[in-house]
Design an enzyme around this catalytic site. Structure first.
Site, PDB file in Angstrom:
ATOM      1  N   GLY A  80     -12.617  16.429  41.671  1.00 17.04           N
ATOM      2  CA  GLY A  80     -13.286  17.571  42.601  1.00 17.04           C
ATOM      3  C   GLY A  80     -13.533  16.995  43.952  1.00 17.04           C
ATOM      4  N   GLY A 102     -16.713  14.361  43.421  1.00 17.97           N
ATOM      5  CA  GLY A 102     -16.773  13.741  42.009  1.00 17.97           C
ATOM      6  C   GLY A 102     -15.573  13.488  41.108  1.00 17.97           C
ATOM      7  CB  VAL A 133     -15.141  15.104  36.044  1.00 17.25           C
ATOM      8  CG1 VAL A 133     -15.737  15.279  34.526  1.00 17.25           C
ATOM      9  CG2 VAL A 133     -15.871  15.741  37.116  1.00 17.25           C
ATOM     10  CE  LYS A 143     -19.527  16.354  40.371  1.00 18.31           C
ATOM     11  NZ  LYS A 143     -20.007  17.687  40.457  1.00 18.31           N
ATOM     12  CG  ASP A 194     -18.243  25.542  46.336  1.00 16.16           C
ATOM     13  OD1 ASP A 194     -17.457  26.157  46.842  1.00 16.16           O
ATOM     14  OD2 ASP A 194     -18.016  24.202  46.093  1.00 16.16           O
ATOM     15  NE  ARG A 197      -9.438  22.830  41.824  1.00 12.83           N
ATOM     16  CZ  ARG A 197      -8.381  23.085  43.077  1.00 12.83           C
ATOM     17  NH1 ARG A 197      -8.884  23.924  44.122  1.00 12.83           N
ATOM     18  NH2 ARG A 197      -7.236  22.958  42.915  1.00 12.83           N
ATOM     19  CG  ASP A 217     -19.527  21.309  42.091  1.00 14.07           C
ATOM     20  OD1 ASP A 217     -20.307  20.603  42.664  1.00 14.07           O
ATOM     21  OD2 ASP A 217     -18.454  21.334  42.589  1.00 14.07           O
TER      22      ASP A 217
END
Ligand code: ADP
Ligand code: MG
Ligand code: MG
Length: 366
Positions: free
Chosen positions: A46, A49, A51, A64, A167, A171, A185
């Site tokens: 991401g 991070g 994962v 993560k 956010d 995704r 997230d």
């Protein structure tokens, strides 16, 4: 960095988490230091991070991993997961965090999370088409997850503050085995209370800017314009999430075969891909979304004479309204999706859904 870690990471107070892992009473997950955590292969990367797939006490988990320079993001996300009453079917489950020292002596921070075998919603939508029921199930679970975040809750002596995600995009939404979704997230998430907001895990003097985060493509017009109403932070931040939620629902709906009346479904497109392509600049997004007030188009095939389809379009439009205050609440979005599901079922059965008369949340007598 060890002391930095200790100072920032108090033991997990959550017995629920510990119960889920069959820990003895009074034993905290962080006491384990996630010693039993095994890490196998990388799943995705991401913004902050990396994962990995792993296992924790024989349970499949996602791990993560944050580098030392992303400590703020790690710490913020961890603080959100550890808030009381945050657990919910549509919020990714959190099992604990730990620090690891790399061979070069630098620290990395690990977070063990519920593993979602179907990965991120964006990739899932690229590779799959959906039927109406699955579309509704996904949208309902997403709306209820956002609703749960936004909701302030009290149970006994536990209080969950209202949380803005900041956010929301496909995704940061994961697809579980049963095709319901979970929100993940929380790197930018914020606790909010009226006009005060609390970025977790950071000092007052390095408070991140309220307007400076999110993913460009999913940014609300008022964010692109730098015109977020800061007087009522709580409402404004929720409205920003609901705008992005509207784009997410459009994205999920655009992959629903039932909406194309047997005609071949076009390839997956990101929201605004038709309008600004794959790599828009800030200025291009601002021009389309704020100034020209454009929104992703609804395909012609989504006929208006089907009540369920009309209700779906209306709901999406009521999420991404230019006027932030006119947007639906996430709770209302969830109710609408449930109605849309029933409208469709009633139509398939050829019956008029009488249960809605007088109680429907759609405005125009539908
Ligand atoms: P970042 O903060 O760096 O953006 P995210 O938490 O959004 O990190 O995760 C990045 C990506 O990793 C996601 O888009 C998804 O593809 C994958 N991922 C994250 N968590 C999981 C999980 N629990 N199960 C499966 N895949 C995951
Ligand atoms: Mg992310
Ligand atoms: Mg993040």
């Amino acid at each position: 960095s060890y002391f930095l870690y200790r100072r920032h990471l108090p033991p997990d107070p959550f017995t629920e988490v510990n119960e889920a892992l069959d820990l003895a009473e009074g034993q905290c997950i962080t006491d384990f230091g996630l010693d039993d955590l095994k890490i196998s292969n990388v799943l995705d990367r991401g913004r902050y991070g990396e994962v990995w797939k792993g296992s924790l006490n024989d349970r499949e988990v996602a791990v993560k991993k944050f580098g030392q320079h992303n400590f703020e993001s790690f710490s913020n996300e961890r603080d959100i997961y550890m808030l009381p009453l945050v657990e919910h079917a549509s919020i990714l489950k959190y099992f604990g965090s730990d620090e690891r020292i790399e061979e070069n002596g630098s620290s990395s921070f690990l977070m063990a999370l519920e593993y979602c075998p179907n990965g991120a919603l964006m990739a899932f939508l690229k590779n799959n088409s959906l039927d109406w029921a699955t579309m509704c199930k996904m949208c309902q679970s997403i709306a209820s997850g956002v609703g749960h975040l936004h909701n302030e809750l009290t149970k006994g002596d536990k209080v969950k503050p209202a949380i803005a995600h900041r956010d929301i995009n496909t995704r940061n939404i994961l697809v579980k085995a049963d095709l319901s979704c979970a929100i993940c997230d929380f790197g930018f998430a914020m606790k909010i209370q009226g006009s005060r907001f609390y970025p977790t895990g950071s000092d007052e003097n390095d408070t991140p800017s309220l307007e400076d985060v999110g993913t460009l493509r999913y940014m609300a017009p008022e964010v692109l314009e730098g015109a977020v109403n800061l007087r009522d932070c709580e409402a404004s931040l929720k409205q920003i999430d609901v705008y992005s939620l509207g784009l997410v629902i459009w994205e999920v709906a655009s992959r629903t075969t039932d909406l194309y009346q047997g005609l071949p479904m076009p390839e997956y497109q990101l929201p605004y891909q038709a309008e600004v392509g794959l790599n828009p600049t800030f200025d291009e997004m601002q021009l389309k979304v704020s100034l020209e007030k454009r929104r992703p188009a609804f395909p012609r095939m989504w006929t208006d004479n089907n009540q369920a389809v009309r209700a779906l379009k209306e709901t999406i439009e009521d999420c991404w309204d230019q006027d932030a205050e006119a947007r639906l609440t996430s709770l209302c979005v969830e109710e609408r999706v449930l109605e849309i599901m029933q409208l469709w079922e009633a139509r398939q059965k050829g019956v008029t859904p009488t249960i809605y008369s007088g109680t429907t949340s759609f405005g125009d007598g539908s």
